[in-house]
Design an enzyme around this catalytic site. Structure first.
Site, PDB file in Angstrom:
ATOM      1  N   GLU A  39       0.839  -1.208   0.000  1.00 18.40           N
ATOM      2  CA  GLU A  39       0.000   0.000   0.000  1.00 18.40           C
ATOM      3  C   GLU A  39       0.867   1.248   0.000  1.00 18.40           C
ATOM      4  OE1 GLU A  39      -3.141   0.005  -1.150  1.00 18.40           O
ATOM      5  OE2 GLU A  39      -3.613  -1.381   0.483  1.00 18.40           O
ATOM      6  N   ASP A 179      -4.567   0.708  -9.482  1.00 17.79           N
ATOM      7  CA  ASP A 179      -6.002   0.436  -9.611  1.00 17.79           C
ATOM      8  C   ASP A 179      -6.411   0.187 -11.063  1.00 17.79           C
ATOM      9  OD1 ASP A 179      -5.722   1.112  -6.982  1.00 17.79           O
ATOM     10  OD2 ASP A 179      -6.782   3.025  -7.129  1.00 17.79           O
TER      11      ASP A 179
HETATM   12  C1  GLA Z   1      -5.203   4.679  -4.296  1.00 23.84           C
HETATM   13  C2  GLA Z   1      -4.432   4.976  -5.579  1.00 23.84           C
HETATM   14  C3  GLA Z   1      -3.418   3.867  -5.877  1.00 23.84           C
HETATM   15  C4  GLA Z   1      -2.538   3.579  -4.655  1.00 23.84           C
HETATM   16  C5  GLA Z   1      -3.405   3.380  -3.405  1.00 23.84           C
HETATM   17  C6  GLA Z   1      -2.582   3.227  -2.155  1.00 23.84           C
HETATM   18  O1  GLA Z   1      -6.012   3.544  -4.494  1.00 23.84           O
HETATM   19  O2  GLA Z   1      -5.305   5.098  -6.675  1.00 23.84           O
HETATM   20  O3  GLA Z   1      -2.633   4.217  -6.988  1.00 23.84           O
HETATM   21  O4  GLA Z   1      -1.591   4.582  -4.463  1.00 23.84           O
HETATM   22  O5  GLA Z   1      -4.310   4.448  -3.229  1.00 23.84           O
HETATM   23  O6  GLA Z   1      -1.831   2.059  -2.188  1.00 23.84           O
END
Ligand code: GLA
Length: 393
Positions: A39, A179
């Protein structure tokens, strides 16, 4: 079409016909995601380990003779229209959700694709604002749809990169690649180990019996996520700048080993030191998790998830009372291998690995304890890893 139920698809076709008077020519789906571990590492060139979930966005559409994009969201009961000739951000509140479709069309055209107008109906079952990437799914689904309508194809990694660019430059949130990547490239019953620097990825099988992936939603509105997210990014940059004085060849926190960090950490101000410590140890945990999972060592994987949560809570400071309450309720139960917050934080969801025999207790007791501590209702979602985005009609 394995993930979207036949009923949902049929209903969408029906509603499309009612709305536009013709049958849809195209349909696409793109799933949300849950990150198992890794994360706040993706914007530090690090490792992530997400899976697509059995919740997705479906879009049915037909091509138009002009350059208009007409959208209707069944979930919100709202419509939005824009023209591909001059894509601008939505000017009224009720059309704000359409900034994602607009952003994707904008990014595709920027890349040189010649797009065609469409009329479309959207329906999704990813809870919005829960940190399960409904926005990334919307971007990726729109990308697939607009490309299909124009008889064009694009490699899915490229599509994910364009979706990320759309969110960064058009919507204005400085997200990493995780994501969009997992929504586009997820694989059924696998998590993807992704190196966000090289975009090299590997599908790692998840157990399909005996252990379940359980998502628990805090149902806490995530107010200031975007500004806090951008602030964490800036703090990582600051940590990188400080560390460069001692380690001139590093390009990102991903390049710093734990030994190097231990040698120099005392020279960093407290906040960047804590942020860097999280990122550097989290990258290490991802590598160990992938290895543990490949060896079938679920217990070790679970304990790495727990360590990830503590690091996000104490060093990265992106957890909150609600996330901690859900995680602690899960930790207290026998048969829970591991539990942690997932996604950006400050609300949203936790992810837990739960033994089959503990599932019933988990679904009853975690929400009960959560309610006692926070006064809020949690919702539980049990999921297998799903397939990434696809055209289904
Ligand atoms: C959000 C962002 C991702 C990532 C997460 C944390 O979901 O869109 O790119 O940075 O937070 O891991």
């Amino acid at each position: 079409m394995q993930q979207a139920s036949a009923n949902r698809v049929e209903r969408l076709v029906q509603q499309f016909k009612e709305l536009y008077g013709v049958a849809p020519e195209l349909m696409v789906r793109a799933p949300g995601r849950v990150n198992l571990i890794g994360e706040h590492t993706d914007y530090n060139d690090g490792y992530v380990f997400p899976a697509a979930i059995e919740r997705d966005i479906l879009i049915a559409a037909s091509v138009r003779p002009d350059k208009q994009v007409r959208l209707f969201s069944l979930d919100m009961g709202l419509s939005a229209t824009f023209t591909l000739d001059a894509i601008e951000k939505a000017s009224i509140e009720e059309e704000r959700w359409s900034n994602y479709p607009r952003a994707m069309a904008w990014a595709l055209q920027n890349k040189g694709f010649s797009l065609r107008g469409v009329q479309a109906v959207l329906q999704g079952d990813i809870p919005p604002g829960a940190g399960l990437s409904s926005s990334a799914a919307l971007l990726v689904a729109c990308g697939l749809l607009l490309l299909a309508a124009a008889h064009q194809t694009l490699d899915l990694v490229e599509l994910a990169l364009l979706a990320q660019q759309a969110e960064r430059e058009f919507v204005g949130v400085n997200v990493g690649i995780m994501d969009q990547f997992i929504s586009a490239l997820g694989q059924k019953d696998h998590a993807l180990f992704i190196d966000t620097r090289t975009l090299h990825y590997e599908a790692v099988p998840l157990p399909t019996s005996g252990v379940f992936l359980v998502i628990a939603n805090t149902n806490k509105p995530r107010g200031l996520v975007d500004s806090a997210y951008n602030q964490r990014r800036a703090e990582c940059e600051e940590a990188l700048d400080c560390l460069r004085r001692f380690l001139p060849s590093i390009r990102a926190l991903r390049d710093v080993t734990l030994e190097e960090f231990t040698r120099w950490e005392a020279r960093l101000p407290e906040v960047p030191r804590k942020r860097a410590r999280h990122v550097i140890t989290e990258n290490e945990r991802v590598l160990q998790s992938v290895d543990a999972l490949k060896r079938g060592d679920i217990a070790l994987f679970g304990s790495l998830m727990n360590a990830s949560h503590r690091s996000l809570r104490d060093d990265y400071e992106v957890s909150c009372t609600e996330l901690d309450a859900l995680v602690e309720a899960a930790w207290a139960l026998p048969g829970v291998y591991g539990s942690r917050m997932t996604g950006a934080g400050f609300g949203g969801c936790t992810v837990s690995l739960v033994a089959e025999e503990a599932l019933e207790r988990f679904c009853k007791e975690v929400p009960e304890r959560y309610q006692e501590t926070t006064g809020r209702e949690a919702s539980i979602l049990i999921t297998r890893a799903a397939q990434g985005a696809e055209r289904i009609l």
